[in-house]
Motif scaffolding. Structure first.
Motif, PDB file in Angstrom:
ATOM      1  N   PHE A  23       0.783  -1.290  -0.005  1.00  0.00           N
ATOM      2  CA  PHE A  23       0.056   0.049   0.071  1.00  0.00           C
ATOM      3  C   PHE A  23       1.041   1.269   0.140  1.00  0.00           C
ATOM      4  CE2 PHE A  23      -2.470  -3.370   1.866  1.00  0.00           C
ATOM      5  CZ  PHE A  23      -3.664  -3.054   1.312  1.00  0.00           C
ATOM      6  N   SER A  24       0.325   2.548  -0.309  1.00  0.00           N
ATOM      7  CA  SER A  24       1.154   3.524  -0.299  1.00  0.00           C
ATOM      8  C   SER A  24      -0.072   4.793  -0.222  1.00  0.00           C
ATOM      9  CB  SER A  24       1.742   3.706  -1.766  1.00  0.00           C
ATOM     10  OG  SER A  24       2.356   4.800  -1.854  1.00  0.00           O
ATOM     11  N   LYS A  62      -0.331  -3.418 -10.198  1.00  0.00           N
ATOM     12  CA  LYS A  62       0.801  -4.026 -10.854  1.00  0.00           C
ATOM     13  C   LYS A  62       1.277  -3.211 -11.620  1.00  0.00           C
ATOM     14  CE  LYS A  62       1.719  -8.259 -13.503  1.00  0.00           C
ATOM     15  NZ  LYS A  62       1.293  -9.281 -14.091  1.00  0.00           N
ATOM     16  N   GLY A  63       2.530  -3.204 -11.902  1.00  0.00           N
ATOM     17  CA  GLY A  63       3.216  -2.207 -12.678  1.00  0.00           C
ATOM     18  C   GLY A  63       3.566  -0.706 -12.485  1.00  0.00           C
ATOM     19  N   GLU A  64       2.952  -0.459 -11.146  1.00  0.00           N
ATOM     20  CA  GLU A  64       3.215   1.110 -10.736  1.00  0.00           C
ATOM     21  C   GLU A  64       4.173   1.075  -9.550  1.00  0.00           C
ATOM     22  OE1 GLU A  64      -0.278   3.028  -9.921  1.00  0.00           O
ATOM     23  OE2 GLU A  64      -0.933   1.601  -8.288  1.00  0.00           O
ATOM     24  N   THR A  65       4.740   2.259  -9.309  1.00  0.00           N
ATOM     25  CA  THR A  65       5.795   2.461  -8.180  1.00  0.00           C
ATOM     26  C   THR A  65       4.854   2.719  -7.070  1.00  0.00           C
ATOM     27  OG1 THR A  65       6.213   4.769  -8.692  1.00  0.00           O
ATOM     28  CG2 THR A  65       7.471   2.916  -9.457  1.00  0.00           C
ATOM     29  N   PHE A  66       5.351   2.498  -5.790  1.00  0.00           N
ATOM     30  CA  PHE A  66       4.651   3.129  -4.551  1.00  0.00           C
ATOM     31  C   PHE A  66       4.291   4.528  -4.570  1.00  0.00           C
ATOM     32  CE2 PHE A  66       6.481  -0.634  -2.888  1.00  0.00           C
ATOM     33  CZ  PHE A  66       5.542  -1.203  -1.804  1.00  0.00           C
ATOM     34  N   ARG A  67       5.196   5.537  -5.252  1.00  0.00           N
ATOM     35  CA  ARG A  67       5.000   6.757  -5.508  1.00  0.00           C
ATOM     36  C   ARG A  67       3.820   7.160  -6.295  1.00  0.00           C
ATOM     37  NH1 ARG A  67       9.496  11.729  -5.830  1.00  0.00           N
ATOM     38  NH2 ARG A  67       8.044  13.158  -7.010  1.00  0.00           N
ATOM     39  N   ARG A  72      -1.736   8.336  -7.742  1.00  0.00           N
ATOM     40  CA  ARG A  72      -3.159   8.276  -8.416  1.00  0.00           C
ATOM     41  C   ARG A  72      -4.149   7.963  -7.418  1.00  0.00           C
ATOM     42  NH1 ARG A  72      -5.265   3.564  -7.903  1.00  0.00           N
ATOM     43  NH2 ARG A  72      -3.345   2.530  -7.392  1.00  0.00           N
ATOM     44  N   GLU A  73      -4.104   7.340  -6.350  1.00  0.00           N
ATOM     45  CA  GLU A  73      -4.996   7.243  -5.259  1.00  0.00           C
ATOM     46  C   GLU A  73      -5.518   8.792  -4.833  1.00  0.00           C
ATOM     47  OE1 GLU A  73      -6.810   5.017  -3.982  1.00  0.00           O
ATOM     48  OE2 GLU A  73      -5.884   3.014  -4.928  1.00  0.00           O
ATOM     49  N   THR A  74      -4.588   9.700  -4.654  1.00  0.00           N
ATOM     50  CA  THR A  74      -5.063  11.007  -4.257  1.00  0.00           C
ATOM     51  C   THR A  74      -5.817  11.808  -5.312  1.00  0.00           C
ATOM     52  OG1 THR A  74      -2.985  11.075  -2.826  1.00  0.00           O
ATOM     53  CG2 THR A  74      -4.064  13.184  -3.250  1.00  0.00           C
TER      54      THR A  74
END
Length: 204
Positions: A23-24, A62-67, A72-74
């Motif tokens: 999670f991030s 999948k395929g994305e960094t934590f950052r 994205r979620e924000t």
């Protein structure tokens, strides 16, 4: 053989043992009357931990960094454009056998809280002046965790069997005392770490 092991380890990135979900979260800072505030969400009744306080964030896809996941979620939860989010850097992370949560501090320039149009995952938003967080430490309360063994646990394969001296687990949980909102657990931990980082580096 040992040279081959050494060579393989030289490029190996150590991982935390276990099957953690990744999670991030983003720790957003906005200006209100030219004073920096931390922005928090109250989770809606449609998702897990309803009514709890959290920072924007979620599972890393999948395929994305934590950052990338934090941004994205924000964007999704607050309906913000990418240009509205200036990531300042990564802070500390939380790791357990179940989850790995990384955190990123961001400034939201030109964003007014009253103009944010949240999605269905968010019930409401609120802010806390950063100055308040720097002046108030969280209060820690302990939680004793008990150990329960299933009937088929292989006691015969460990020394002393059922009398094995299991280590008693105690979990310290931080709480901030707020008048109208809850702030505890992981979100309080990230809040406290930001405060500690700013103090140690004399940045506020």
């Amino acid at each position: 053989m040992f040279e081959s092991i050494e060579h393989a380890l030289s490029s190996y990135v150590p991982q935390l043992i276990g099957q953690q979900r990744h999670f991030s979260v983003l720790i957003p800072i906005i200006l209100i009357d030219q004073e920096p505030h931390l922005l928090y969400e109250v989770r809606s009744q449609n998702i897990s931990q309803p009514g709890d306080t959290s920072f924007p964030g979620g599972a890393v896809e999948k395929g994305e960094t934590f950052r990338q996941a934090a941004v994205r979620e924000t964007m999704e939860e607050l309906n913000l454009s990418r240009q509205s989010i200036k990531v300042l850097g990564e802070l500390d992370y939380i790791a357990t056998e179940q989850v790995l949560i990384r955190s990123f501090v961001a400034y939201l320039p030109h964003v007014a809280i009253e103009d944010i149009d949240v999605n269905e995952e968010v019930d409401q938003l609120f802010t806390i002046p950063l100055r308040y967080i720097l002046q108030h430490e969280p209060v820690y309360h302990s939680l004793d965790l008990s150990i329960r063994h299933p009937q088929d646990f292989p006691f015969d394969q460990i020394p002393n069997g059922k009398q094995y001296p299991w280590r008693k687990a105690q979990h310290l949980i931080p709480f901030y005392e707020l008048k109208d909102h809850f702030l505890w657990g992981y979100t309080a931990s990230f809040t406290s770490q930001l405060s500690l980082f700013l103090k140690e580096n004399q940045l506020f």
